[in-house]
Design a protein around this motif. Structure first.
Motif, PDB file in Angstrom:
ATOM      1  N   TYR A  49       0.829  -1.205   0.000  1.00 45.97           N
ATOM      2  CA  TYR A  49       0.000   0.000   0.000  1.00 45.97           C
ATOM      3  C   TYR A  49       0.866   1.258   0.000  1.00 45.97           C
ATOM      4  O   TYR A  49       1.886   1.324   0.687  1.00 45.97           O
ATOM      5  N   ASP A  78      -2.310   5.657   2.293  1.00 40.55           N
ATOM      6  CA  ASP A  78      -3.423   4.710   2.189  1.00 40.55           C
ATOM      7  C   ASP A  78      -3.814   4.245   3.593  1.00 40.55           C
ATOM      8  O   ASP A  78      -2.959   4.052   4.463  1.00 40.55           O
ATOM      9  N   ASP A  87       1.333  -2.825   6.091  1.00 40.22           N
ATOM     10  CA  ASP A  87       2.604  -3.195   5.475  1.00 40.22           C
ATOM     11  C   ASP A  87       3.638  -3.446   6.569  1.00 40.22           C
ATOM     12  O   ASP A  87       3.415  -3.123   7.744  1.00 40.22           O
ATOM     13  N   ASN A  96      -4.564   1.477   4.580  1.00 37.70           N
ATOM     14  CA  ASN A  96      -4.018   0.155   4.898  1.00 37.70           C
ATOM     15  C   ASN A  96      -2.492   0.131   4.973  1.00 37.70           C
ATOM     16  O   ASN A  96      -1.908  -0.940   5.147  1.00 37.70           O
ATOM     17  N   ASP A  97      -1.857   1.294   4.826  1.00 39.89           N
ATOM     18  CA  ASP A  97      -0.389   1.308   4.830  1.00 39.89           C
ATOM     19  C   ASP A  97       0.179   0.753   6.134  1.00 39.89           C
ATOM     20  O   ASP A  97       1.258   0.158   6.152  1.00 39.89           O
ATOM     21  N   SER A 146       4.445  -6.278  -4.595  1.00 41.33           N
ATOM     22  CA  SER A 146       3.413  -7.290  -4.839  1.00 41.33           C
ATOM     23  C   SER A 146       3.899  -8.381  -5.784  1.00 41.33           C
ATOM     24  O   SER A 146       3.257  -9.426  -5.916  1.00 41.33           O
TER      25      SER A 146
END
Length: 307
Positions: free
Chosen positions: A65, A69, A75, A71-72, A223
């Motif tokens: 992310y 973001d 990570d 959702n970072d 990814s």
């Protein structure tokens, strides 16, 4: 059979049996147990948390992310800091240095070492980067991601944050497992480089009391990386792991149904730092033949045979 298992765990035939100069001076070993030694993992996702008392040294890594973001924060980015006491050492001792860490768990199988997912791009082998942090001594009871020298965080979790205080000493692939079922608990990951020797010589010459080396996952955690590369919790043994984990299912050769099972280091005692992170200086040493055989016999006594 005995030799097959010892060799797979990191013993060298040339080291043990190629005796050319018996009586050569023993190497100098400095573990993180000794003097000002210390070891700790820091995590960008929890930047103010101290993990100096943890019984694991991991390298969690993921960068899916972007910064900003929501959702970072999921990570991952972990860095392992290792500190070694330099008292009593001379520049001449910084020769053929080895930085050794030992495997904590039995989960380092083929998929965690090589890119086996069959999806392009092929990223080859997994591995680590090693950085020297000059003129630094840390307190492992207070070290965290924000106060660790050598990094300036950008608060984008998952990206590397090394700054000008960190000098790249080199990189190292995880060893391929060959016919093993996994890398053995207690097996050694050894890093050597001209950069490591030069860094240690520099720190000793400057009179610094300690040498600090940071280890991090080498790849960028994008990814594209195999899912098995993402989370490297419980990777190496710190000094706080005073008894090694059981690894009775380790198989040095899955193609041979008769070879003994079990890591020779399964459940071994680490209270004296034998498996803690360590510097091995003046590392070229060839034991006399009697000592070599005793090492083989001692290793054999630790084996558990297949039932």
């Amino acid at each position: 059979m005995i030799w097959k298992t010892l060799k797979a765990c990191g013993f060298s035939i040339g080291l043990l049996l190629g005796a050319a100069s018996a009586g050569q001076a023993a190497p100098i070993i400095r573990t993180t147990n000794f003097g000002l030694g210390a070891d700790a993992e820091v995590r960008e996702s929890n930047p103010v948390i101290n993990r100096g008392s943890s019984t694991e040294l991991g390298m969690r890594v993921r960068n899916v992310y972007p910064f900003g973001d929501a959702n970072d924060g999921t990570d991952r980015n972990s860095v392992v800091y290792l500190q070694f006491d330099l008292s009593g050492l001379t520049v001449a001792d910084a020769t053929n240095a080895i930085l050794r860490t030992t495997y904590r768990n039995n989960n380092l199988a083929a998929a965690r070492i090589g890119d086996t997912d069959g999806t392009a791009p092929d990223l080859g082998q997994n591995g680590f980067e090693y950085y020297g942090i000059a003129d630094y001594t840390f307190d492992e009871t207070t070290l965290n991601y924000l106060n660790a020298k050598g990094m300036s965080t950008d608060f984008n979790v998952g990206t590397k944050d090394f700054d000008s205080d960190a000098t790249l000493l080199g990189t190292k692939d995880l060893p391929l497992i060959g016919t093993q079922n996994h890398l053995p608990v207690g097996g050694a990951m050894d890093f050597q480089s001209a950069g490591l020797d030069a860094f240690l010589a520099q720190e000793i010459a400057a009179g610094h009391p300690t040498a600090v080396i940071a280890m991090v996952h080498r790849n960028d955690a994008s990814s594209d990386e195999p899912s098995d590369w993402i989370n490297f919790n419980y990777l190496f043994n710190p000094k706080e792991q005073t008894t090694l984990n059981d690894d009775s299912a380790y198989d040095a050769d899955i193609t041979d149904p008769n070879n003994p099972l079990g890591s020779p280091f399964s459940g071994a005692d680490n209270s004296n730092g034998a498996f803690s992170p360590q510097l091995v200086l003046n590392s070229i040493i060839i034991p006399e033949p009697t000592s070599a055989m005793l090492m083989l016999i001692a290793g054999a006594g630790l084996m558990r045979r297949r039932r």
